[in-house]
Design an enzyme around this catalytic site. Structure first.
Site, mmCIF file in Angstrom:
data_model
loop_
_atom_site.group_PDB
_atom_site.id
_atom_site.type_symbol
_atom_site.label_atom_id
_atom_site.label_comp_id
_atom_site.label_asym_id
_atom_site.label_seq_id
_atom_site.Cartn_x
_atom_site.Cartn_y
_atom_site.Cartn_z
ATOM 1 N N ARG A 59 7.172 -8.131 -14.982
ATOM 2 C CA ARG A 59 7.269 -7.828 -13.827
ATOM 3 C C ARG A 59 8.692 -7.905 -13.017
ATOM 4 N NH1 ARG A 59 2.674 -6.847 -11.234
ATOM 5 N NH2 ARG A 59 0.825 -7.680 -12.166
ATOM 6 N N LEU A 87 6.891 -9.437 -4.022
ATOM 7 C CA LEU A 87 8.233 -9.404 -4.418
ATOM 8 C C LEU A 87 9.049 -10.463 -4.855
ATOM 9 C CD1 LEU A 87 10.132 -7.514 -1.296
ATOM 10 C CD2 LEU A 87 8.903 -6.714 -3.309
ATOM 11 N N ASN A 101 6.871 -6.989 6.014
ATOM 12 C CA ASN A 101 5.558 -6.577 5.845
ATOM 13 C C ASN A 101 4.545 -6.460 7.040
ATOM 14 O OD1 ASN A 101 3.350 -6.240 3.768
ATOM 15 N ND2 ASN A 101 2.852 -8.448 4.180
ATOM 16 N N HIS A 103 0.412 -7.179 7.617
ATOM 17 C CA HIS A 103 -0.445 -7.826 7.112
ATOM 18 C C HIS A 103 -1.939 -7.661 8.173
ATOM 19 C CE1 HIS A 103 -2.772 -10.642 4.493
ATOM 20 N NE2 HIS A 103 -2.975 -11.072 5.632
ATOM 21 N N THR A 138 9.776 -13.728 3.124
ATOM 22 C CA THR A 138 10.475 -14.477 2.572
ATOM 23 C C THR A 138 9.821 -14.840 1.076
ATOM 24 O OG1 THR A 138 9.394 -16.280 3.502
ATOM 25 C CG2 THR A 138 11.190 -15.787 4.577
ATOM 26 N N ASP A 142 3.259 -14.229 2.798
ATOM 27 C CA ASP A 142 2.796 -13.838 4.038
ATOM 28 C C ASP A 142 2.908 -14.969 5.053
ATOM 29 O OD1 ASP A 142 1.479 -11.608 3.196
ATOM 30 O OD2 ASP A 142 -0.341 -12.648 2.934
ATOM 31 N N GLU A 171 -2.104 -1.227 13.587
ATOM 32 C CA GLU A 171 -0.914 -1.481 12.720
ATOM 33 C C GLU A 171 -0.049 -0.185 12.936
ATOM 34 O OE1 GLU A 171 -1.847 -2.059 8.688
ATOM 35 O OE2 GLU A 171 -3.524 -3.218 9.088
HETATM 36 C C1 GRF Z 1 -2.965 -2.087 5.654
HETATM 37 O O1 GRF Z 1 -4.099 -2.661 6.034
HETATM 38 C C2 GRF Z 1 -1.999 -3.318 5.788
HETATM 39 O O2 GRF Z 1 -1.959 -4.094 6.709
HETATM 40 C C3 GRF Z 1 -2.151 -4.147 4.364
HETATM 41 O O3 GRF Z 1 -2.440 -2.828 3.410
HETATM 42 C C4 GRF Z 1 -2.984 -1.914 4.027
HETATM 43 C C5 GRF Z 1 -2.247 -0.607 3.583
HETATM 44 O O4 GRF Z 1 -2.911 0.740 4.490
HETATM 45 N N1 GRF Z 1 -0.922 -4.486 3.718
HETATM 46 P P1 GRF Z 1 -2.263 1.831 4.315
HETATM 47 O O5 GRF Z 1 -1.936 2.084 2.804
HETATM 48 O O6 GRF Z 1 -0.749 2.039 5.008
HETATM 49 O O7 GRF Z 1 -3.068 2.970 4.883
#
Ligand code: GRF
Length: 210
Positions: A59, A87, A101, A103, A138, A142, A171
């Site tokens: 990795r 990462l 990121n 989440h 970091t 998360d 999001e």
């Molecule tokens: C989302 O739910 C995001 O919060 C998580 O992974 C998913 C990615 O969805 N980290 P997409 O590939 O952007 O549709």
């Protein structure tokens, strides 16, 4: 950097195309050749690179190649958008406070898993509110400084899919907005907390249905 459907990448690229996000997307890097995000990159004319684990001994070697690609493309800022690998410190160190990121929970609740695990855990826990969080990356998974959050209600008849869909809609608003704050240089970090210019509210509240 993304591994899945790429709906967040699509939201970011559309925001760039509309001029709402003043950024140049240098490249999309994926660890999966079958990721939907590869097609999305092509639709927006953005070069993509697939760096699969099977092509490398470790990795670390895989991520060294990813870092090389970031540097070759003169990438200054990294957005993880559904990237399925943790990462390695080498990348995190190369981009201090320059990796975000997203989440699908209100961190620090339901940290650690990949979508849809946090949504499933939220339903199982019976929380009445969940949402999404954009945070700096970091080496603590998360747990980097939170930049912004968007709460959504959890409804009594929700399934993992319906809750995930409601969170994803937020999001797609939250991520481009936060990226623009960084593009504008309007964020500052002190005592491990991220602050944004006073007129910005670091929460997107759900629209009232009344
Ligand atoms: C989302 O739910 C995001 O919060 C998580 O992974 C998913 C990615 O969805 N980290 P997409 O590939 O952007 O549709």
């Amino acid at each position: 950097m993304a591994s899945g459907t790429g709906s967040n990448a699509a939201a970011i690229l559309s925001a760039v195309d509309r001029g709402d996000l003043q950024a140049h997307v240098t490249t999309i890097i994926s660890n999966r050749s079958d990721a939907g995000v590869i097609d999305i990159a092509a639709q927006h004319g953005v070069p993509s690179h697939v760096v699969p684990r099977k092509d490398f001994d470790s990795r670390n070697a895989q991520q060294r190649r990813m870092l090389e690609l970031l540097q070759m493309t003169q990438t200054e800022f990294v957005a993880l958008a559904g990237f399925s690998s943790i990462l390695k410190p080498e990348i995190v160190t190369a981009y201090p406070n320059q990796i975000l990121n997203i989440h699908p929970s209100l961190l620090p609740a339901f940290a650690g898993g990949m979508a849809p695990q946090p949504q499933a855990e939220a339903l199982k826990a019976g929380v009445k509110v969940s949402g999404c969080t954009v945070h700096l990356v970091t080496n603590a998974i998360d747990a980097g400084p939170i930049v912004a959050q968007a709460p959504v209600p959890v409804l009594p008849d929700d399934t993992v899919d319906s809750l995930s869909k409601r969170i994803l809609e937020q999001e797609h608003q939250l991520y481009p907005m936060v990226l623009q704050w960084f593009a504008d240089g309007r964020t500052h970090i002190s005592d491990g907390q991220v602050h944004v210019g006073p007129e910005e509210n670091q929460v997107i509240w759900p629209k009232s249905e009344h």
